[in-house]
Design a protein around this motif. Structure first.
Motif, short mmCIF file in Angstrom:
data_model
loop_
_atom_site.label_atom_id
_atom_site.label_comp_id
_atom_site.label_asym_id
_atom_site.label_seq_id
_atom_site.Cartn_x
_atom_site.Cartn_y
_atom_site.Cartn_z
N LYS A 73 0.82 -1.22 -0.12
CA LYS A 73 0.10 0.06 -0.11
C LYS A 73 0.95 1.34 -0.10
O LYS A 73 0.45 2.26 -0.69
CB LYS A 73 -1.04 0.01 1.13
CG LYS A 73 -2.12 -0.97 1.16
CD LYS A 73 -2.80 -0.99 2.32
CE LYS A 73 -4.40 -1.63 2.12
NZ LYS A 73 -5.04 -1.55 3.44
N GLU A 74 1.92 1.22 0.75
CA GLU A 74 2.80 2.43 0.84
C GLU A 74 3.43 2.87 -0.58
O GLU A 74 3.94 3.95 -0.94
CB GLU A 74 3.86 2.21 1.67
CG GLU A 74 3.67 2.10 3.38
CD GLU A 74 4.62 1.66 4.04
OE1 GLU A 74 5.84 1.48 3.58
OE2 GLU A 74 4.45 1.26 5.29
N ALA A 75 3.46 1.87 -1.68
CA ALA A 75 4.09 2.27 -2.99
C ALA A 75 2.89 3.00 -3.58
O ALA A 75 3.37 3.55 -4.75
CB ALA A 75 4.06 0.93 -3.62
N ILE A 76 1.89 3.27 -3.21
CA ILE A 76 0.84 4.06 -3.80
C ILE A 76 0.76 5.40 -3.01
O ILE A 76 0.42 5.67 -1.68
CB ILE A 76 -0.64 3.64 -3.73
CG1 ILE A 76 -0.86 2.36 -4.31
CG2 ILE A 76 -1.52 4.47 -4.54
CD1 ILE A 76 -0.52 2.23 -5.91
N PRO A 77 1.18 6.63 -3.86
CA PRO A 77 1.47 7.84 -2.70
C PRO A 77 0.21 8.40 -2.39
O PRO A 77 0.20 9.21 -1.49
CB PRO A 77 2.31 8.68 -3.78
CG PRO A 77 2.06 8.32 -5.30
CD PRO A 77 1.55 6.61 -4.90
N PHE A 78 -0.97 8.30 -3.01
CA PHE A 78 -2.20 8.81 -2.47
C PHE A 78 -3.40 8.30 -2.46
O PHE A 78 -3.45 7.17 -3.09
CB PHE A 78 -2.30 10.32 -3.51
CG PHE A 78 -1.33 11.13 -3.69
CD1 PHE A 78 -1.06 12.32 -2.54
CD2 PHE A 78 -0.55 11.22 -4.75
CE1 PHE A 78 0.06 13.12 -2.68
CE2 PHE A 78 0.59 11.76 -4.87
CZ PHE A 78 0.62 12.94 -3.97
N GLY A 79 -4.41 8.52 -1.92
CA GLY A 79 -5.74 8.04 -1.95
C GLY A 79 -6.04 6.96 -0.95
O GLY A 79 -5.12 6.45 0.21
N LYS A 80 -7.11 6.34 -1.17
CA LYS A 80 -7.69 5.29 -0.15
C LYS A 80 -7.38 3.70 -1.15
O LYS A 80 -7.89 3.69 -1.99
CB LYS A 80 -9.27 5.20 0.01
CG LYS A 80 -9.71 6.65 0.69
CD LYS A 80 -11.10 6.88 0.67
CE LYS A 80 -11.38 8.02 1.13
NZ LYS A 80 -12.45 9.04 0.54
N VAL A 81 -6.47 3.05 -0.58
CA VAL A 81 -5.86 2.06 -1.31
C VAL A 81 -6.47 0.58 -0.75
O VAL A 81 -6.27 0.25 0.44
CB VAL A 81 -4.17 2.11 -1.48
CG1 VAL A 81 -3.81 0.79 -2.09
CG2 VAL A 81 -3.90 3.29 -1.60
N SER A 82 -6.91 -0.33 -1.78
CA SER A 82 -7.20 -1.82 -1.40
C SER A 82 -6.44 -2.50 -2.39
O SER A 82 -5.83 -1.95 -3.35
CB SER A 82 -8.64 -1.91 -1.55
OG SER A 82 -9.05 -1.91 -2.85
#
Length: 119
Positions: A73-82
């Motif tokens: 999840k930390e690889a995605i810099p923004f938003g609500k991640v699933s």
């Protein structure tokens, strides 16, 4: 996700070390690395990147139980991640065992990612 806007795809490989999380993070970064979404804020509710929804789908060949979802999840810099994990990817030989690189065997892990962005 109410409105799907982008789908980015990528592949990540851990050639030495047999680390499924490392391969998964590389797949995500490959998917998002060459993209820019300059108008995304203007369409998100409240014009905030916090309202972006990101669905990550990972096809992994093995070691699902060792996949560190928080690191992914930390690889995605923004938003609500699933994150959704499924069977797939590839487990193949690297052709060599390099103990100095952490190899336990000669396998390389290949993960495929799909990153869906919207709100």
């Amino acid at each position: 996700m109410e409105k799907l806007m982008f789908i980015e795809t990528g592949m990540g490989i851990d050639v030495h070390g047999q680390d499924i999380t490392k391969a998964a993070v590389r797949a995500i970064k490959n998917a998002i690395h060459f993209n820019s979404m300059p108008g995304i804020r203007s369409v998100l509710p409240g014009n905030s990147l916090d309202n972006m929804v990101v669905n990550v789908k990972l096809a992994v060949p093995c070691d699902k139980d060792k996949l560190d979802i928080d690191t992914v999840k930390e690889a995605i810099p923004f938003g609500k991640v699933s994150v959704e994990v499924m069977d797939g990817g590839m487990l193949t030989t690297s052709g060599i065992v390099i103990e100095e690189k952490g190899d336990k065997n000669d396998k390389m892990y290949i993960v495929v990612a799909s990153v869906e962005v919207g709100y």
